[in-house]
Enzyme design. Structure first.
Site, PDB file in Angstrom:
ATOM      1  N   LYS A   1     -17.026 -16.857 -21.751  1.00 49.17           N
ATOM      2  CA  LYS A   1     -17.699 -16.855 -20.451  1.00 49.17           C
ATOM      3  C   LYS A   1     -18.842 -15.846 -20.571  1.00 49.17           C
ATOM      4  O   LYS A   1     -18.955 -14.890 -19.792  1.00 49.17           O
ATOM      5  CB  LYS A   1     -16.681 -16.490 -19.347  1.00 49.17           C
ATOM      6  CG  LYS A   1     -17.175 -16.732 -17.939  1.00 49.17           C
ATOM      7  CD  LYS A   1     -17.259 -18.193 -17.531  1.00 49.17           C
ATOM      8  CE  LYS A   1     -17.841 -18.334 -16.143  1.00 49.17           C
ATOM      9  NZ  LYS A   1     -18.124 -19.747 -15.770  1.00 49.17           N
TER      10      LYS A   1
ATOM     11  N   ASP B   1      -4.470 -19.277 -22.823  1.00 55.70           N
ATOM     12  CA  ASP B   1      -3.239 -19.556 -22.071  1.00 55.70           C
ATOM     13  C   ASP B   1      -3.442 -20.777 -21.192  1.00 55.70           C
ATOM     14  O   ASP B   1      -2.624 -21.697 -21.160  1.00 55.70           O
ATOM     15  CB  ASP B   1      -2.882 -18.323 -21.227  1.00 55.70           C
ATOM     16  CG  ASP B   1      -1.628 -18.527 -20.397  1.00 55.70           C
ATOM     17  OD1 ASP B   1      -0.657 -19.097 -20.935  1.00 55.70           O
ATOM     18  OD2 ASP B   1      -1.622 -18.118 -19.221  1.00 55.70           O
TER      19      ASP B   1
ATOM     20  N   TYR C   1      -4.597  -9.255 -20.773  1.00 60.46           N
ATOM     21  CA  TYR C   1      -3.157  -9.062 -20.917  1.00 60.46           C
ATOM     22  C   TYR C   1      -2.803  -7.614 -21.283  1.00 60.46           C
ATOM     23  O   TYR C   1      -1.729  -7.140 -20.937  1.00 60.46           O
ATOM     24  CB  TYR C   1      -2.600  -9.977 -22.015  1.00 60.46           C
ATOM     25  CG  TYR C   1      -2.247 -11.358 -21.555  1.00 60.46           C
ATOM     26  CD1 TYR C   1      -3.231 -12.249 -21.137  1.00 60.46           C
ATOM     27  CD2 TYR C   1      -0.924 -11.790 -21.557  1.00 60.46           C
ATOM     28  CE1 TYR C   1      -2.904 -13.526 -20.738  1.00 60.46           C
ATOM     29  CE2 TYR C   1      -0.591 -13.075 -21.161  1.00 60.46           C
ATOM     30  CZ  TYR C   1      -1.577 -13.945 -20.750  1.00 60.46           C
ATOM     31  OH  TYR C   1      -1.245 -15.212 -20.352  1.00 60.46           O
TER      32      TYR C   1
ATOM     33  N   ASP D   1     -15.368 -22.972 -18.342  1.00 63.26           N
ATOM     34  CA  ASP D   1     -15.295 -24.010 -17.303  1.00 63.26           C
ATOM     35  C   ASP D   1     -15.723 -25.363 -17.864  1.00 63.26           C
ATOM     36  O   ASP D   1     -15.075 -26.387 -17.633  1.00 63.26           O
ATOM     37  CB  ASP D   1     -16.108 -23.608 -16.054  1.00 63.26           C
ATOM     38  CG  ASP D   1     -17.519 -23.124 -16.367  1.00 63.26           C
ATOM     39  OD1 ASP D   1     -17.840 -22.926 -17.559  1.00 63.26           O
ATOM     40  OD2 ASP D   1     -18.308 -22.960 -15.417  1.00 63.26           O
TER      41      ASP D   1
ATOM     42  N   ASP E   1      -2.219 -25.091 -21.885  1.00 66.18           N
ATOM     43  CA  ASP E   1      -1.366 -25.886 -20.993  1.00 66.18           C
ATOM     44  C   ASP E   1      -2.066 -27.195 -20.616  1.00 66.18           C
ATOM     45  O   ASP E   1      -1.436 -28.250 -20.548  1.00 66.18           O
ATOM     46  CB  ASP E   1      -1.032 -25.113 -19.702  1.00 66.18           C
ATOM     47  CG  ASP E   1       0.262 -24.311 -19.822  1.00 66.18           C
ATOM     48  OD1 ASP E   1       0.587 -23.870 -20.942  1.00 66.18           O
ATOM     49  OD2 ASP E   1       0.947 -24.122 -18.798  1.00 66.18           O
TER      50      ASP E   1
END
Ligand code: IPM
Ligand code: MG
Length: 354
Positions: free
Chosen positions: A188, A244, A138, A220, A248
């Protein structure tokens, strides 16, 4: 109690209005609640030609807490990044140093059947996603679109310093100590150097909290585990981008993203409280949005910024009560329940609080 209300765009205005009524109803007169409104997002562009007007930022800085609605407008994609209404939120988080974003995913038992997962998977769900909020892709430099060999190349940079990982790590372990003493750090590290550093620093921080169990999971696999058995988690700590996305996904476990509040904290006292859902332009201005995420954000504000535990608990009980009475906005409606609009859900909350 100085509260800045930045309602913003889309359904932000509608849900914030209901959250504000609830806040005013539960705070005792003696607490001297001071409410100040300021424009942000598209409303900021309209008022001052800037999605984050300097007067709005000033007001936010001088407040004890910020109640944020949503910012962004359809068609944003065509405007330069820093002028996009949605970017006002990123600038605000960064300017105020709000690096720790708590996104609880908590299932009200009344909504178990509104979840897109089976009841037996989500029953009793109570997890927190702690998303780092001021670093990562970001904000990393270099960024932008350049020309290389006659074609456009887009660049963003995943960047985390050791101190950034350390401070969000401490926030995660402290949160876990007030819950079930489990932290799952999501990264990751198998592919990205930045994320290997993230994992190494998390492990170091973890040694200071021997009473908290620390596990590491690749993002993942974490996505899969969230869908398969979300109750195995307590606190999930992760970077800005993964947080983020996972938050959701976690929202849907609770029935609707319209139920999910959040708190963004820094190293000081100031906190920003906002529903996770965003502007929802397709339903804006129609009195159908679910105000409960904004209302539950007020609950978090009372707990975390003002240490008003009893007032916060009253809000939580009132939400349970209105759900038990069958009130549902469109996003959580099921046959046999009472479908109500944004305002009517606010009215039901006020009645339950009384
Ligand atoms: C969120 C939102 C924001 C983000 C957008 C509106 C910039 O999706 O708070 O999750 O990506 O952080
Ligand atoms: Mg998001």
């Amino acid at each position: 109690m100085k509260v800045a209300v930045l309602a913003g765009d889309g359904i932000g205005k509608e849900v914030t209005a209901e959250a504000l009524r609830v806040l005013q109803a539960v705070v005792p007169k003696s607490a001297a609640l001071e409410i100040a409104h300021a424009p942000i997002g598209g409303a900021g562009v309209e008022a001052a030609g800037d999605p984050l007007p300097s007067a709005t930022l000033e007001l936010a800085r001088k407040s004890d807490a910020i109640l944020f609605g949503a910012a962004g407008e359809p068609g944003d994609e065509k405007i330069p990044f820093d002028m996009r209404p949605g970017a006002s939120l990123l600038r605000l988080r960064k300017a105020l140093g709000l690096f720790a974003n708590f996104r609880p995913a908590f299932l009200f038992p009344e909504l178990a059947d509104a979840s897109s997962l089976k009841r037996e998977i989500v029953d009793g769900l109570d997890i927190v996603i702690l998303r780092e909020l001021t670093g990562d892709l970001y904000f990393g430099e270099p960024r932008g679109v350049t020309n290389e060999g006659g074609e456009r190349v887009g660049i963003n940079t995943m960047r985390y310093s050791e101190s950034e990982v350390r401070r969000i790590g401490h926030a995660a372990f402290r949160a876990a100590r007030m819950r079930n003493r489990k932290v799952c750090s999501v990264d990751k590290a198998n592919v990205l150097e930045t994320m290997q550093l993230w994992r190494d620093v998390m492990t170091e921080v973890g040694t200071e909290y021997p009473d908290v169990e620390l596990t590491h999971t690749f993002v993942d696999a974490a996505a899969m585990m969230l869908m398969r058995n979300p109750r195995q988690f307590d606190v999930i700590v992760t970077g800005n981008v993964f947080g983020d996305i996972l938050s959701d996904a976690a929202a849907m476990l609770t029935g609707s993203i319209g139920m999910l509040p959040s708190a963004s904290l820094g190293s000081g006292r100031l906190g920003l409280y906002e529903p996770v859902h965003g502007t929802a332009p397709d339903i804006a201005g129609k009195n159908i949005a679910n105000p409960l995420a904004a209302i539950l954000s007020v609950e978090m504000m009372l707990r975390l910024s003002f240490d008003m535990q009893e007032a916060a608990a009253r809000i939580r009980r009132a939400v349970s009560a209105v759900l038990a009475e069958g009130y549902r906005t469109a996003d959580i409606y099921e046959p046999g329940t009472k479908r109500v609009g944004t305002r009517e859900m606010g009215d039901a909350m006020l009645a339950a609080l009384r």
